[in-house]
Write an enzyme that holds these catalytic residues in place. Structure first.
Site, PDB file in Angstrom:
ATOM      1  N   GLY B  55     -36.193  24.203  18.346  1.00 16.15           N
ATOM      2  CA  GLY B  55     -36.715  22.762  18.757  1.00 16.15           C
ATOM      3  C   GLY B  55     -35.651  21.841  19.360  1.00 16.15           C
ATOM      4  O   GLY B  55     -34.497  22.100  19.257  1.00 16.15           O
ATOM      5  N   GLY B  57     -34.161  17.831  19.552  1.00 15.08           N
ATOM      6  CA  GLY B  57     -33.776  16.785  18.835  1.00 15.08           C
ATOM      7  C   GLY B  57     -32.476  17.079  18.083  1.00 15.08           C
ATOM      8  O   GLY B  57     -32.096  16.129  17.358  1.00 15.08           O
ATOM      9  N   HIS B  58     -31.930  18.113  18.299  1.00 13.71           N
ATOM     10  CA  HIS B  58     -30.723  18.763  17.723  1.00 13.71           C
ATOM     11  C   HIS B  58     -29.495  18.805  18.804  1.00 13.71           C
ATOM     12  O   HIS B  58     -28.398  19.356  18.659  1.00 13.71           O
ATOM     13  CB  HIS B  58     -30.768  19.845  17.196  1.00 13.71           C
ATOM     14  CG  HIS B  58     -31.745  20.072  16.010  1.00 13.71           C
ATOM     15  ND1 HIS B  58     -31.518  19.434  14.630  1.00 13.71           N
ATOM     16  CD2 HIS B  58     -32.822  20.793  15.824  1.00 13.71           C
ATOM     17  CE1 HIS B  58     -32.566  19.496  13.999  1.00 13.71           C
ATOM     18  NE2 HIS B  58     -33.262  20.638  14.548  1.00 13.71           N
ATOM     19  N   ASP B 111     -39.265  29.338  13.912  1.00  9.82           N
ATOM     20  CA  ASP B 111     -38.438  29.905  14.933  1.00  9.82           C
ATOM     21  C   ASP B 111     -38.784  31.258  14.618  1.00  9.82           C
ATOM     22  O   ASP B 111     -38.831  32.270  15.475  1.00  9.82           O
ATOM     23  CB  ASP B 111     -37.126  29.491  14.695  1.00  9.82           C
ATOM     24  CG  ASP B 111     -36.774  28.287  15.517  1.00  9.82           C
ATOM     25  OD1 ASP B 111     -37.264  27.846  16.433  1.00  9.82           O
ATOM     26  OD2 ASP B 111     -36.131  27.521  14.260  1.00  9.82           O
ATOM     27  N   HIS B 220     -33.498  19.008   8.909  1.00  8.06           N
ATOM     28  CA  HIS B 220     -34.796  18.279   9.030  1.00  8.06           C
ATOM     29  C   HIS B 220     -35.039  17.454   7.755  1.00  8.06           C
ATOM     30  O   HIS B 220     -36.027  17.063   7.529  1.00  8.06           O
ATOM     31  CB  HIS B 220     -35.887  19.295   9.470  1.00  8.06           C
ATOM     32  CG  HIS B 220     -35.568  20.064  10.367  1.00  8.06           C
ATOM     33  ND1 HIS B 220     -35.047  21.565  10.159  1.00  8.06           N
ATOM     34  CD2 HIS B 220     -35.393  20.412  11.828  1.00  8.06           C
ATOM     35  CE1 HIS B 220     -34.897  22.070  11.279  1.00  8.06           C
ATOM     36  NE2 HIS B 220     -35.160  21.221  12.266  1.00  8.06           N
TER      37      HIS B 220
END
Lengths: 335, 335
Positions: B55, B57-58, B111, B220
């Protein structure tokens, strides 16, 4: 209330952080006399040395850029405080050489005072040193008096360009000329969504309301005059990029190297979104963003903001920005 | 109330940030089909390709590690969301080759599900692919069931070691063996002082009281069980390092590569202070921290914390960690 920071005794912040940095990058740097960061493998004595000075608390700057292709040494003060002239003189003495030393000074009162005093003392000792002042902040306006134009993270690409010239064996006057040419076409503007905490006393160094941001905020929370309600990334990028383009008199057909330098809590996600808009704005002006950096080079503790650094570059400068370097925070394989 | 983030429409975060990243590093990467980041100059077809998924955002993970010496491609999902199997299959198809593909999967449910489905589809199409699961988080305990061991930023040094093997022309089985050997001796533990905000909906993804921190918090905001009053840097480093050392069964005489990965608002100042203490703790155990990284490799938005990644390494692995690489966020000049 304890600060929300991973620290020990506040008075030991600087020595502890420098020891940690040296422990992580022993192939690149080492620590001397407690507060002077030098290369693990020194540059040959017949080449110009490049030295800078500045307070701690802005990591990875400035010490993170010591190494092949960039700085020979960084003389470190305490948190947000310039090193004194005696410390700087100790640094200059280590690099006394016929080729000379280029001293890069960021325009902040304490740094300038230490630099001026140390330069005088060094000259009396026969140390050949020439200084260059970085004062590329445009928050006070492009025609503001020099005292109102602070030195921000634009010094870092300047270290790179000057460093490449020094590695090539250029003379002190030539290295100075390369640095000064670059210096003339860089401009920086900062923005913050939040202030941050001084890590020694726990006090906020700037405060912003929950719906506010400020364009122009300095590296120590100095006011920048651009307080507004929160804008989108694209609106923020547009206002800042246009001001910078105006400051450097950017013309169609020119090339730029753009740095979005995170000052703390701003995410690389946000900085990438800002970079995207700048590349579009440049294209609309007939200007090419040839490449850039999206990273934390010089932080202001956990401030949620960034500095946008616009560098107008020619092909030779692009080559220098990509020349081989091997420092903890800017490594290039060379072209 | 607007979020204190420089963003535009929340639904466009991922495409906009990827376009910005590609605009900043055009010599290193390019964007294909909107959400697949590939090298600007592809690796030769007779060498094993290395692909990952995850994803957004990291940032800078995972796409920031695409380039010579590390990844061939990163297939990106939306914010904190795995890409679907069809996207991943599109990525795998681009790298179909006799030499094969190593797919590095971080252990998170989404994932893993996408990877398993895409691998099945790929195999039906005759694409040679072998996967490796990174699950080095020890917050649930070293003997926890696999579902409780998340994949954290330890994947990044693993990309480097596997990438070096692939550039050398090793076979898929050999590259896998190199990666798996490294994988067996890494362990990661995270800590946070603050939570952070989901950039699409503005909600906090974890919350901590003003005097609290949490060791073990996931990428998260997943709970890690180690909530406590705020500790000093040295106390925090000691607790975490000892747990990691225990997990990898660290023995006197061994060498370690240590990463302090900032997850957002944690300053490099703090991370350097933590690194220093770890180097001391290692020395007390008769272990040498040969080198390391203090930087943001994989962030969790503006979370004020870090991940400590302990990698027990031999000389060959040290060489691989220093082998030539040219990616946006990990460049090495080579030895």
């Amino acid at each position: 209330m304890k600060m929300k920071k991973f620290i020990n005794a506040p008075e030991n912040l600087t020595p502890e952080l420098l020891e940690g940095l040296a422990a992580a990058y022993p192939n690149k740097i080492k620590l001397e006399e407690g507060k002077i960061v030098v290369r693990a493998t020194p540059k040959a004595e017949d080449k110009v040395a490049i030295i800078t000075l500045g307070g701690a608390g802005h990591e990875p700057a400035l010490s993170g850029f010591v190494g092949y292709g960039m700085l020979d040494a960084s003389v470190v003060g305490d948190i947000f405080a310039a090193p004194n002239a005696v410390s700087l003189l100790a640094g200059l003495r280590k690099f006394k050489r016929d080729a000379g030393i280029l001293l890069v000074v960021l325009n902040h009162a304490g740094d300038v005072m230490s630099a001026n005093m140390a330069m005088k003392m060094a000259e009396r000792e026969g140390i050949k040193v020439k200084s260059i002042l970085v004062a590329e902040d445009i928050s006070a306006g492009i025609n503001a008096p020099i005292n109102d134009r602070r030195g921000l993270a634009g010094c870092i690409p300047l270290f790179k360009v000057a460093g490449a010239a020094a590695e090539e064996g250029k003379s002190l006057d030539e290295v100075y000329a390369v640095a000064e040419k670059f210096n003339k076409r860089i401009a920086t503007l900062a923005v913050a969504m939040t202030g941050c905490t001084h890590p020694q006393n726990g006090n906020p160094i700037a405060e912003l309301a929950e719906d506010e941001m400020e364009i122009g905020m300095g590296q120590h929370g100095e006011g920048g005059g651009g307080r507004s309600k929160i804008m989108t990334a694209d609106e923020t990028a547009t206002e800042m990029f246009n001001k910078l383009a105006n400051a450097v008199e950017l013309k169609a057909g020119e090339k730029v190297f753009l740095v979005i330098n995170g000052t703390g809590a701003c995410t690389p996600m946000e900085m990438s979104i800002v970079f995207r808009k700048c590349a579009q704005l440049a294209e609309e002006k007939g200007v090419k963003v040839v490449q850039g950096i999206i990273d934390e080079l010089l932080t202001v503790q956990e401030m949620a903001g960034f500095q946008m650094i616009l560098c107008v570059v020619d092909d030779e400068q692009i080559k220098a920005l990509n020349a081989k370097s091997d420092t903890p925070y800017w490594t290039s394989i060379g072209m």
